[in-house]
Structures are given as C-alpha cells and as structure tokens.
Design an enzyme around this catalytic site. Structure first.
Site, PDB file in Angstrom:
ATOM      1  N   ASP A 126       0.883  -1.172   0.000  1.00  7.59           N
ATOM      2  CA  ASP A 126       0.000   0.000   0.000  1.00  7.59           C
ATOM      3  C   ASP A 126       0.913   1.211   0.000  1.00  7.59           C
ATOM      4  O   ASP A 126       1.557   1.522   1.004  1.00  7.59           O
ATOM      5  CB  ASP A 126      -0.900  -0.011   1.244  1.00  7.59           C
ATOM      6  CG  ASP A 126      -1.858   1.181   1.269  1.00  7.59           C
ATOM      7  OD1 ASP A 126      -1.649   2.137   0.483  1.00  7.59           O
ATOM      8  OD2 ASP A 126      -2.802   1.159   2.073  1.00  7.59           O
ATOM      9  N   VAL A 127       0.984   1.891  -1.138  1.00 10.02           N
ATOM     10  CA  VAL A 127       1.960   2.995  -1.262  1.00 10.02           C
ATOM     11  C   VAL A 127       1.651   4.162  -0.325  1.00 10.02           C
ATOM     12  O   VAL A 127       2.498   5.021  -0.111  1.00 10.02           O
ATOM     13  CB  VAL A 127       2.079   3.510  -2.724  1.00 10.02           C
ATOM     14  CG1 VAL A 127       2.653   2.451  -3.641  1.00 10.02           C
ATOM     15  CG2 VAL A 127       0.762   4.056  -3.249  1.00 10.02           C
ATOM     16  N   ASN A 170       3.673   3.357 -10.727  1.00  8.34           N
ATOM     17  CA  ASN A 170       2.489   3.234 -11.587  1.00  8.34           C
ATOM     18  C   ASN A 170       1.177   3.311 -10.813  1.00  8.34           C
ATOM     19  O   ASN A 170       0.165   3.747 -11.360  1.00  8.34           O
ATOM     20  CB  ASN A 170       2.570   1.908 -12.364  1.00  8.34           C
ATOM     21  CG  ASN A 170       1.257   1.557 -13.012  1.00  8.34           C
ATOM     22  OD1 ASN A 170       0.886   2.114 -14.037  1.00  8.34           O
ATOM     23  ND2 ASN A 170       0.494   0.653 -12.387  1.00  8.34           N
ATOM     24  N   TYR A 229      -6.838  14.706  -8.935  1.00  9.66           N
ATOM     25  CA  TYR A 229      -6.037  13.789  -9.762  1.00  9.66           C
ATOM     26  C   TYR A 229      -5.069  14.600 -10.630  1.00  9.66           C
ATOM     27  O   TYR A 229      -3.881  14.287 -10.722  1.00  9.66           O
ATOM     28  CB  TYR A 229      -6.981  12.957 -10.626  1.00  9.66           C
ATOM     29  CG  TYR A 229      -6.286  12.000 -11.569  1.00  9.66           C
ATOM     30  CD1 TYR A 229      -5.727  10.817 -11.099  1.00  9.66           C
ATOM     31  CD2 TYR A 229      -6.201  12.276 -12.928  1.00  9.66           C
ATOM     32  CE1 TYR A 229      -5.092   9.940 -11.967  1.00  9.66           C
ATOM     33  CE2 TYR A 229      -5.568  11.404 -13.800  1.00  9.66           C
ATOM     34  CZ  TYR A 229      -5.015  10.237 -13.322  1.00  9.66           C
ATOM     35  OH  TYR A 229      -4.386   9.370 -14.187  1.00  9.66           O
ATOM     36  N   LYS A 282      -0.905  14.481 -10.460  1.00  9.90           N
ATOM     37  CA  LYS A 282      -0.018  14.102 -11.567  1.00  9.90           C
ATOM     38  C   LYS A 282       0.920  15.260 -11.926  1.00  9.90           C
ATOM     39  O   LYS A 282       2.067  15.031 -12.326  1.00  9.90           O
ATOM     40  CB  LYS A 282      -0.836  13.666 -12.787  1.00  9.90           C
ATOM     41  CG  LYS A 282      -1.592  12.348 -12.583  1.00  9.90           C
ATOM     42  CD  LYS A 282      -0.668  11.169 -12.335  1.00  9.90           C
ATOM     43  CE  LYS A 282      -1.406   9.832 -12.334  1.00  9.90           C
ATOM     44  NZ  LYS A 282      -0.539   8.687 -12.024  1.00  9.90           N
TER      45      LYS A 282
HETATM   46  P1  NDP Z   1      -5.970   0.265 -12.812  1.00 14.39           P
HETATM   47  O1  NDP Z   1      -7.074   0.731 -11.935  1.00 14.39           O
HETATM   48  O2  NDP Z   1      -6.152  -0.930 -13.660  1.00 14.39           O
HETATM   49  O3  NDP Z   1      -4.642   0.071 -11.949  1.00 14.39           O
HETATM   50  C1  NDP Z   1      -4.319   0.841 -10.827  1.00 14.39           C
HETATM   51  C2  NDP Z   1      -3.379   0.046  -9.978  1.00 14.39           C
HETATM   52  O4  NDP Z   1      -2.988   0.834  -8.840  1.00 14.39           O
HETATM   53  C3  NDP Z   1      -4.003  -1.227  -9.441  1.00 14.39           C
HETATM   54  O5  NDP Z   1      -3.100  -2.291  -9.605  1.00 14.39           O
HETATM   55  C4  NDP Z   1      -4.218  -0.938  -7.967  1.00 14.39           C
HETATM   56  O6  NDP Z   1      -4.074  -2.143  -7.234  1.00 14.39           O
HETATM   57  C5  NDP Z   1      -3.058  -0.002  -7.702  1.00 14.39           C
HETATM   58  N1  NDP Z   1      -3.215   0.795  -6.485  1.00 14.39           N
HETATM   59  C6  NDP Z   1      -4.200   1.654  -6.175  1.00 14.39           C
HETATM   60  N2  NDP Z   1      -4.011   2.158  -4.937  1.00 14.39           N
HETATM   61  C7  NDP Z   1      -2.865   1.592  -4.467  1.00 14.39           C
HETATM   62  C8  NDP Z   1      -2.154   1.690  -3.255  1.00 14.39           C
HETATM   63  N3  NDP Z   1      -2.562   2.481  -2.240  1.00 14.39           N
HETATM   64  N4  NDP Z   1      -1.013   0.979  -3.098  1.00 14.39           N
HETATM   65  C9  NDP Z   1      -0.585   0.163  -4.097  1.00 14.39           C
HETATM   66  N5  NDP Z   1      -1.214   0.029  -5.266  1.00 14.39           N
HETATM   67  C10 NDP Z   1      -2.353   0.724  -5.443  1.00 14.39           C
HETATM   68  O7  NDP Z   1      -5.636   1.536 -13.725  1.00 14.39           O
HETATM   69  P2  NDP Z   1      -4.467   1.810 -14.803  1.00 14.39           P
HETATM   70  O8  NDP Z   1      -3.697   0.596 -15.065  1.00 14.39           O
HETATM   71  O9  NDP Z   1      -5.101   2.508 -15.925  1.00 14.39           O
HETATM   72  O10 NDP Z   1      -3.603   2.884 -13.998  1.00 14.39           O
HETATM   73  C11 NDP Z   1      -2.198   2.804 -13.848  1.00 14.39           C
HETATM   74  C12 NDP Z   1      -1.616   4.202 -13.866  1.00 14.39           C
HETATM   75  O11 NDP Z   1      -1.846   4.792 -15.140  1.00 14.39           O
HETATM   76  C13 NDP Z   1      -2.231   5.149 -12.828  1.00 14.39           C
HETATM   77  O12 NDP Z   1      -1.202   5.890 -12.206  1.00 14.39           O
HETATM   78  C14 NDP Z   1      -3.095   6.080 -13.666  1.00 14.39           C
HETATM   79  O13 NDP Z   1      -3.210   7.355 -13.097  1.00 14.39           O
HETATM   80  C15 NDP Z   1      -2.289   6.126 -14.962  1.00 14.39           C
HETATM   81  N6  NDP Z   1      -3.051   6.558 -16.134  1.00 14.39           N
HETATM   82  C16 NDP Z   1      -4.086   5.782 -16.621  1.00 14.39           C
HETATM   83  C17 NDP Z   1      -4.799   6.218 -17.717  1.00 14.39           C
HETATM   84  C18 NDP Z   1      -5.935   5.415 -18.293  1.00 14.39           C
HETATM   85  O14 NDP Z   1      -6.637   5.927 -19.190  1.00 14.39           O
HETATM   86  N7  NDP Z   1      -6.136   4.175 -17.871  1.00 14.39           N
HETATM   87  C19 NDP Z   1      -4.489   7.500 -18.390  1.00 14.39           C
HETATM   88  C20 NDP Z   1      -3.412   8.228 -17.768  1.00 14.39           C
HETATM   89  C21 NDP Z   1      -2.706   7.753 -16.705  1.00 14.39           C
HETATM   90  P3  NDP Z   1      -4.839  -2.509  -5.868  1.00 14.39           P
HETATM   91  O15 NDP Z   1      -6.246  -1.992  -5.972  1.00 14.39           O
HETATM   92  O16 NDP Z   1      -4.731  -3.998  -5.838  1.00 14.39           O
HETATM   93  O17 NDP Z   1      -4.042  -1.860  -4.772  1.00 14.39           O
END
Ligand code: NDP
Length: 260
Positions: free
Chosen positions: A69-70, A96, A162, A166
C-alpha cells in the site's frame, strides 16, 4: 561506420512495479518479465497479484509478489526490503499505482482528496526516496519511471485533485532528474493518454455519460479511441532499456484518432 554507439542489450535487472495487480502495471511487469528480469510486483489485492506473478513467470521473468500500500510508509519499507532480499538490489522502479475519483472539487470528501494525493504523489515520493537512497548509497545506476497523465497538460475539470497529483508527480520527476544528474540514475515521465484498464471501472456509468460531453466543451475529449495497457508497457520498456549514454526525460503516448 555511423560513429554512433551501438545500443546496449538490456542486462538482467531487478525491477519494482507498483500497482501491478491490473491494467498498465500488470502489462509493464509482464513486459519486464519478457526481458528476463526479476520483477517485484506490488499492490493491495494479493489475489490479483498472483495472476501478475504467473504472467511474469510465463513471459520468462522471475516474479516476486508482495502486498504493497503505497500510502503506508511501513508497507513501502517492508515491500522494498522484501523485494531486494528476493531479487537483489533494485535497479528499476516504476511508480504506476494510481487512483482517481470524479467530481467537482467542492463535492469530493476531504478523505477522497487525501487518498488521491497520498496514492498518486506522496506514495511515489516515499518509495522513490527509498529506492534512490539505496542506489545512491551503493553508487549503482538505475531508472525511475513515473506514470503520469495527459491531464497535466490538459487539466480535466471534475478530476481536479487527480490533475494536481499528476502535475506534482511530474515536478517530482524533474527534481529527481536534477538531483541525480551525474549519478547515472535516470528519471522518466511516461505521460499516458486514454488507456483501457480497470481505471474508473468503479465509477457510476452515469458519471462517464456526463463527463465526456462536459470535457468536450473544453476541447479535451477529441475522440474516444483508447490504447491497450501493453502499448504503455512498450513505451516504458523503450525508456528504461535506452542505451546508457542517453536518457528519456519525458514521453507522451496517445491513441491514434479514428479514420475520418
Ligand atoms: P488500474 O485501476 O487498472 O490500476 C491501478 C493500480 O494501482 C491497481 O493495480 C491498484 O491495485 C493499484 N493501487 C491503487 N491504490 C494503491 C495503493 N494504495 N497501493 C498500491 N497500489 C495501489 O488503472 P491503470 O492501469 O489505468 O492505472 C495505472 C496508472 O496509469 C495510474 O497511475 C493512472 O493514473 C495512470 N493513467 C491511466 C490512464 C488510463 O486511461 N487508464 C491514463 C493516464 C494515466 P490494488 O487496488 O490492488 O491496490
């Protein structure tokens, strides 16, 4: 002879990918696995991490899954320590993990604002501090990637916190690049446009229906094409495997517009 140095083949490295339980993070982890790297994957959902672990292994890498958990400094410390013990010194960190909650600034709860900033900005700062501290102490080269968003250059109303998170993340990447100049630690922003993932999956469909025309009013949502997580992963791989005499500070990736 062109006089240009030949690109170096990527050596086996140990990488951390945060937010690797789905979407872009999972695809990055799998792509690192295909390079034969050790890949430590972290997120809160351990069951989903197991699937990423399987994909990394199937791709040819050495996976290591551990809860993360970051937003929790103790979790960050435990994760990085466990990853280093399992895979050796960490060379590559991909920040990420990220979340968003839609809504106007005045309607989001204080807790929502805090959670977005903690996850998207403070978390990456803490884990970067930990990984870069180890690299600097050992005088090792490395790569730190920050997965950002095009909201930084096209701020999206109703995604205000958000957007701020970023923008802060990109500022952090710039500061890190300057502080690490001359130490062979590269700081890279991968600025991502719309990508199909679980991002926003929990949002009320009505929210999307209202957001898209609202964003179009500001010229932000020009079309509805999306990239796949693997497209972003390919970009991350290109940046971190760039020959060591060069550096990719920033790359933006967007879906191509549909044919007109
Ligand atoms: P997802 O929701 O599929 O992935 C997000 C990931 O972040 C999950 O694996 C989730 O895992 C993890 N996460 C969330 N909170 C925490 C936490 N507190 N500690 C550790 N892990 C955490 O979305 P995306 O793959 O699309 O997003 C990945 C990145 O890409 C993000 O930073 C997002 O802002 C960025 N992004 C995405 C875009 C899009 O259109 N999809 C566009 C621009 C940027 P878990 O819930 O298991 O903790």
């Amino acid at each position: 002879m062109s006089g240009l140095a030949e690109p170096e083949p990527p050596a086996r490295r140990a990488a951390i990918v945060t937010g690797a339980s789905s979407g872009i993070g999972r695809a990055i982890a799998e792509a690192f696995g295909a390079l034969g790297w050790g890949v430590a994957v972290g997120a809160r959902r351990e069951d989903a991490l197991r699937e990423t672990e399987r994909l990394v292994s199937a791709a040819g890498g050495t996976p290591f899954a551990h809860p993360l958990d970051v937003t929790d400094p103790a979790s960050v410390e435990a994760f990085v320590t466990a990853a280093s013990c399992a895979l050796g010194p960490v060379d590559v960190l991909v920040n990420n993990a990220g979340i968003a909650h839609p809504g106007p600034l005045h309607e989001l709860s204080d807790e929502d604002h805090r959670r977005i900033l903690d996850t998207n900005l403070l978390g990456p700062l803490l884990i970067t501090k930990r990984v870069v501290g180890a690299l600097r102490a050992a005088r090792r080269p490395g790569d730190v990637v920050f997965v950002s968003s095009d909201v930084v250059v096209h701020p999206r109303p109703h995604m205000g916190t958000y957007t701020v998170s970023k923008a802060g993340l990109e500022a952090l990447a710039s500061v890190l690049a300057m502080e690490c100049e001359g130490h062979r630690i590269r700081s890279t922003v991968v600025r991502v446009g719309p990508t199909l993932s679980a991002f926003g999956a929990g949002w009320d469909p009505q929210v999307f229906a209202e957001l898209f025309p609202y964003w179009q009013r500001f010229g932000i949502q020009r079309h509805f094409e999306v990239m796949q997580p693997g497209d972003v992963a390919r970009t991350v791989v290109a940046a971190v495997t760039a020959p060591s005499h060069m550096w990719v500070p920033l790359v933006e990736v967007q879906p191509q517009a549909p044919l007109t």
